[in-house]
Write a protein that holds these residues in place. Structure first.
Motif, PDB file in Angstrom:
ATOM      1  N   ASP A 188      -4.537   6.487  -0.712  1.00 38.79           N
ATOM      2  CA  ASP A 188      -3.802   5.367  -0.694  1.00 38.79           C
ATOM      3  C   ASP A 188      -3.874   4.655  -1.937  1.00 38.79           C
ATOM      4  OD1 ASP A 188      -2.893   6.435   1.640  1.00 38.79           O
ATOM      5  OD2 ASP A 188      -3.665   4.825   2.801  1.00 38.79           O
ATOM      6  N   PHE A 189      -3.189   3.902  -2.327  1.00 33.55           N
ATOM      7  CA  PHE A 189      -3.327   3.020  -3.633  1.00 33.55           C
ATOM      8  C   PHE A 189      -2.620   1.900  -3.328  1.00 33.55           C
ATOM      9  CE2 PHE A 189      -0.130   5.791  -5.220  1.00 33.55           C
ATOM     10  CZ  PHE A 189       1.020   5.025  -5.885  1.00 33.55           C
ATOM     11  N   ASP A 190      -3.382   0.398  -3.757  1.00 38.46           N
ATOM     12  CA  ASP A 190      -2.548  -0.665  -3.670  1.00 38.46           C
ATOM     13  C   ASP A 190      -1.790  -1.223  -4.994  1.00 38.46           C
ATOM     14  OD1 ASP A 190      -3.735  -1.047  -1.280  1.00 38.46           O
ATOM     15  OD2 ASP A 190      -5.245  -2.213  -1.832  1.00 38.46           O
ATOM     16  N   VAL A 191      -0.697  -1.906  -4.852  1.00 41.49           N
ATOM     17  CA  VAL A 191       0.120  -2.312  -5.589  1.00 41.49           C
ATOM     18  C   VAL A 191       0.427  -3.762  -5.638  1.00 41.49           C
ATOM     19  CG1 VAL A 191       2.606  -2.054  -6.727  1.00 41.49           C
ATOM     20  CG2 VAL A 191       1.320  -0.107  -5.474  1.00 41.49           C
ATOM     21  N   ASP A 192       0.168  -4.633  -6.561  1.00 42.21           N
ATOM     22  CA  ASP A 192       0.478  -5.982  -6.534  1.00 42.21           C
ATOM     23  C   ASP A 192       2.035  -6.151  -6.703  1.00 42.21           C
ATOM     24  OD1 ASP A 192      -2.187  -6.539  -6.025  1.00 42.21           O
ATOM     25  OD2 ASP A 192      -2.607  -6.896  -8.293  1.00 42.21           O
ATOM     26  N   ALA A 193       2.721  -6.726  -5.788  1.00 41.77           N
ATOM     27  CA  ALA A 193       3.954  -7.066  -6.082  1.00 41.77           C
ATOM     28  C   ALA A 193       4.242  -8.556  -6.480  1.00 41.77           C
ATOM     29  CB  ALA A 193       4.874  -6.813  -4.626  1.00 41.77           C
TER      30      ALA A 193
ATOM     31  N   THR B 165       0.751  -1.243   0.146  1.00 44.53           N
ATOM     32  CA  THR B 165       0.118   0.161   0.079  1.00 44.53           C
ATOM     33  C   THR B 165       0.901   1.306   0.102  1.00 44.53           C
ATOM     34  OG1 THR B 165      -1.658  -1.192   1.484  1.00 44.53           O
ATOM     35  CG2 THR B 165      -1.946   1.296   1.020  1.00 44.53           C
ATOM     36  N   VAL B 166       0.581   1.977  -0.779  1.00 43.48           N
ATOM     37  CA  VAL B 166       1.469   3.393  -0.976  1.00 43.48           C
ATOM     38  C   VAL B 166       0.631   4.395  -0.788  1.00 43.48           C
ATOM     39  CG1 VAL B 166       2.613   4.895  -2.672  1.00 43.48           C
ATOM     40  CG2 VAL B 166       2.609   2.493  -2.926  1.00 43.48           C
TER      41      VAL B 166
END
Length: 836
Positions: free
Chosen positions: A242-247, A224-225
């Motif tokens: 905030d925005f989510d990032v798939d890693a 989460t950024v």
């Protein structure tokens, strides 16, 4: 006679190409009258008619009858079939979607553009008739959709009139999609053969198949950024959510791995690129897929359902690249905080891949600067615009004309899939890119026309290492796998053989990042022309790989002047706006520009659903409708909303970037170039203290040594410094300043936060804090702050109209909604100011 033949040929050829799908964007009951003929106006009384009935017969049976016989003599069989297919191709959009699109700002722009050619009478734009015709066609369509022939049958005037000169211009633009595009494709094929002849021989059998998965397993997790306050700019152009990032993290790494960030396109989702993320992770890259929430699939669906008033916010051209930079910031934090992340991430080797609008972000991060003069030049033309991607790019003309400096030096290499940005950046912007770049384009891309959006910009690039991969025959979507169930016009746009195209894309991505992130030159053969020619020799989709392309090569193959300059003439910086009243500017451009905040509840703020909300948004919509009624013209007013902050709110107005700024602006007479409207609200300076501390903080005393918090660069700061010079003053700044000040009050870092009561009260509500935990003191206001709209001080006509709107029935329900019913406690205190 030759001239007559030429006129007839060009006229019907253009109609054939248009109905075949290039201009299908020209988006109710069946009209009493419908178009009986298409009339081509040549000069003076000279004209030619083509009956709709003859087109209907031809479309249904293939038989050439009536006056179509005259035109058919000048067309070959291929063009005739093209015309028939275009008339009968089904467009699977239902009436609700078509109605929403037709009345949206994008739909109005498209119909206005197409209406320049398809007129109701000579010189009268056909926009409204086209809108009625398209909605009518959709309303009466069967389950499979409607056709262009249906649109002709629903056109509400006896004839559709087309000026010959408009047809000639239309033909020139259509060449970008057909004859000129074909010439560039043939040029690139020839260049690939020439480069292959001068390269060391590549033996395909000796090279591993990089389109197959690599040796690494991988795990997936979510990062989460948060947009950090320290990245907020004085222009107020950072995002606040905030925005989510798939890693995707390879397992069993022997050391920190190179990083690849993938940016999805407009109206898409990050999951669409799991295929390339998984593939790169299997080759030992850490891959991250952020979600651009301001322009993703959910946003597009909201737009199509009529719930949004703009296709794409101008701010997305700033927000999207910044989100990538914020993500890199977060990775740096993770490496500093966690030995596990430090062992996985090599922050010195970061690449960014973009698709479509995501590639526009990628180009900005690589160094391309928005060229305000170019985008204004491209978007403010009298001719019809067929380039769909330009409708997106044109939103950027409503940004303040300045250098936003979006380049991120931490990005070391980029892959741009089907980019759009020729007008956004121009040759000047593309020439500033100085990192290795791989550009991937489909030879038949009509969403972002490949000739002008990709092939020309490739020529403009001056970076030392550049590669162009042409998927032949490919579309805007050929580099990613297809979805099941796609049919109709969507299948036409998507194209065939996407599994082949995505396999090429996977192999090229691995090779490119191995060369330019891992510094492994042994993978350069995979980027060679010889490799592309051999790999695609027996495939249904070709692959041409080149490193150089020159204008003279294209011109030689095309054999005449290109329909658009390959290298545009130099352009001077945009001159200052000419002296012109706001109303006359709006009447001329059809655009109303309003700025408001994202950190000032209830005027403008990001709500708990991450949507831009508040009084000012509703105010702006109502004002646009009011202005349209006042102008009483055929121009439909388009609303453009920009973000303002404490620091730039007045500059946006004085520079002409917006026509007004809506927000908590204290009315005063010391701001150069600014005047204010009549008051829109009144509030007072109040102290926020923890519950139970009301008697400990007494604003009527000197408060010597008491820790007081206040927002920087506000009139409240001036009040506090003047009235409590011995207090211990802490300044808060940025879009999160009020939020941080409230938190500091709650945890005891400061004794009280001094601010405008309405804004403090609104922030407490937005945060969901228990109002019983705090008190706003004193009961009798210390000051009275009257808020007004910020306006240019040299346009009394505009100020008069705004003040008339503020007392109109159009505005009153909005202020009642946001102020009277939502903030009654604060209004009670405001009554003191109104009645003093």
């Amino acid at each position: 006679m030759k001239q007559l033949r030429r006129i007839l040929h060009m006229g019907l050829s253009a109609i054939a190409l248009l109905t075949a799908g290039v201009a299908i964007d020209a988006i109710a009951p069946r009209p009493v009258h419908s178009a009986e003929k298409i009339r081509i106006l040549v000069d003076g009384p000279l004209l030619f008619d083509l009956s709709v009935e003859s087109l209907e017969t031809f479309a249904e049976t293939g038989e050439i009858t009536g006056d179509l016989r005259l035109y058919a003599r000048f067309l070959n069989e291929e063009t005739l079939q093209f015309l028939r297919q275009g008339l009968t191709r089904k467009i699977p959009l239902n009436v609700t979607t078509v109605d929403n699109l037709a009345y949206s700002p994008l739909g109005r722009d498209v119909l206005l553009n197409v209406g320049k050619v398809f007129q109701v009478y000579r010189g009268i734009n056909g926009q409204k008739a086209l809108r009625a015709a398209v909605i009518g066609a959709a309303a009466n369509a069967d389950a499979d959709g409607w056709t262009m022939l249906d649109v002709l049958q629903e056109f509400p005037t006896p004839a559709i009139e087309i000026e010959l000169q408009d047809l000639l211009e239309l033909r020139r633009q259509l060449a970008v999609y057909f004859s000129y595009n074909d010439a560039i494709v043939r040029t690139i094929r020839a260049q690939a053969k020439a480069e292959a002849a001068n390269e060391p021989n590549v033996n395909l059998s000796e090279l591993a198949d990089l389109s197959q998965p690599g040796a690494f397993d991988f795990t997936q997790e979510t990062v989460t950024v948060t947009n950090p306050a320290l990245r907020q700019t004085s222009e107020g152009l950072s995002v606040n959510y905030d925005f989510d990032v798939d890693a995707y993290i390879p397992s069993g790494l022997s050391g920190p791995a190179p990083i690849v960030i993938i940016s999805h396109g407009f109206g898409d989702v990050k999951e669409s690129f799991a295929f390339i993320a998984e593939h790169l992770a299997s080759y030992g890259f850490v891959v991250l897929l952020p979600d651009h929430v301001g322009s993703d699939l959910a946003y597009r669906q909201e737009f199509l359902q009529g719930r949004l008033n703009t296709l794409l916010s101008p701010m997305e051209f700033i927000n999207r690249p910044q989100e990538i930079s914020f993500l890199i910031d977060r990775l740096e934090e993770l490496v500093a905080e966690s030995p596990e992340w430090a062992a996985q991430l090599d922050l010195d080797r970061i690449g960014v891949t973009g698709d479509s609008l995501g590639s526009t972000n990628t180009l900005a991060l690589a160094g391309a600067e928005i060229n305000y003069a170019r985008i204004v030049e491209a978007c403010n033309v009298d001719n019809v615009i067929l380039n769909f991607s330009l409708y997106l790019q044109c939103q950027a003309q409503f940004l303040p004309p300045q250098n936003f400096d979006l380049r991120d030096p931490r990005v070391k290499a980029v892959v741009t899939g089907h980019p759009l940005g020729a007008s956004l950046y121009g040759p000047e912007g593309f020439s500033q890119i100085d990192v290795p770049l791989l550009m991937v384009g489909g030879s038949e891309d009509i969403v972002a026309p490949v000739a002008i959006e990709q092939f020309h910009p490739f020529i403009w690039l001056e970076t030392e290492h550049k590669h162009l991969a042409m998927l032949d025959i490919g579309t805007h979507f050929s580099s990613k796998p297809g979805r099941d169930g796609t049919g109709g016009i969507l299948a036409l746009l998507a194209g065939a053989n996407r599994a082949v195209g995505s396999a090429y894309y996977k192999a090229l991505s691995v090779a490119f990042y191995n060369v330019y992130l891992r510094e492994q030159p042994e993978f350069l053969p995979y980027l060679s022309a010889s490799f592309g020619n051999q790999l695609s020799a027996d495939q249904p989709m070709g692959l041409s790989l080149i490193t150089e392309l020159r204008p003279e090569q294209i011109e030689a193959v095309y054999g005449r002047r290109p329909p658009v300059p390959i290298i545009p003439a130099p352009i001077a910086a945009a001159p200052p706006p000419r002296p012109q009243s706001v109303l006359s500017e709006i009447a001329e451009t059809g655009v109303l520009k309003v700025a408001f905040r994202k950190d000032a509840v209830p005027f403008g703020f990001i709500n708990q659903q991450n949507a831009w909300d508040g009084y000012c948004g509703n105010f702006a919509i109502a004002l646009s409708e009011y202005v349209a009624a006042e102008l009483d013209s055929d121009v439909e007013i388009r609303l453009v909303e920009l973000t303002s902050t404490l620091d730039n709110r007045f500059d946006l107005v004085t520079s002409g970037a917006v026509h007004l700024e809506c927000g908590p602006n204290t009315i005063r007479n010391d701001v150069d170039g600014i005047t204010f409207s009549n008051p829109i609200f009144v509030t007072s300076t109040e102290f926020l203290v923890p519950a139970g501390q009301e008697n400990a903080i007494r604003p009527t005393t000197s408060l010597g040594g008491v820790r007081l918090g206040v927002l920087q660069n506000t009139t409240t700061q001036q009040f506090v410094e003047a009235n409590y010079p011995n207090a211990d003053i802490t300044l808060f700044s940025g879009v999160e300043g009020r939020q941080n000040a409230i938190a500091a009050t709650a945890n005891g870092e400061i004794a009280a936060f001094v601010g405008d009561g309405i804004l403090t009260y609104g922030e407490l509500q937005l945060q969901g804090r228990d109002m019983n935990d705090f008190s706003l003191i004193p009961e009798i206001p210390l000051t009275c702050e009257y808020y007004g709209l910020a306006l240019p001080n040299n346009d009394p006509e505009w100020r008069t109209l705004i003040n008339q709107f503020l007392i109109s029935d159009s505005e009153n329900p909005i202020s009642n909604l946001w102020f009277s019913s939502i903030y009654p406690e604060e209004l009670n205190k405001a009554e003191f100011c109104l009645n003093q």
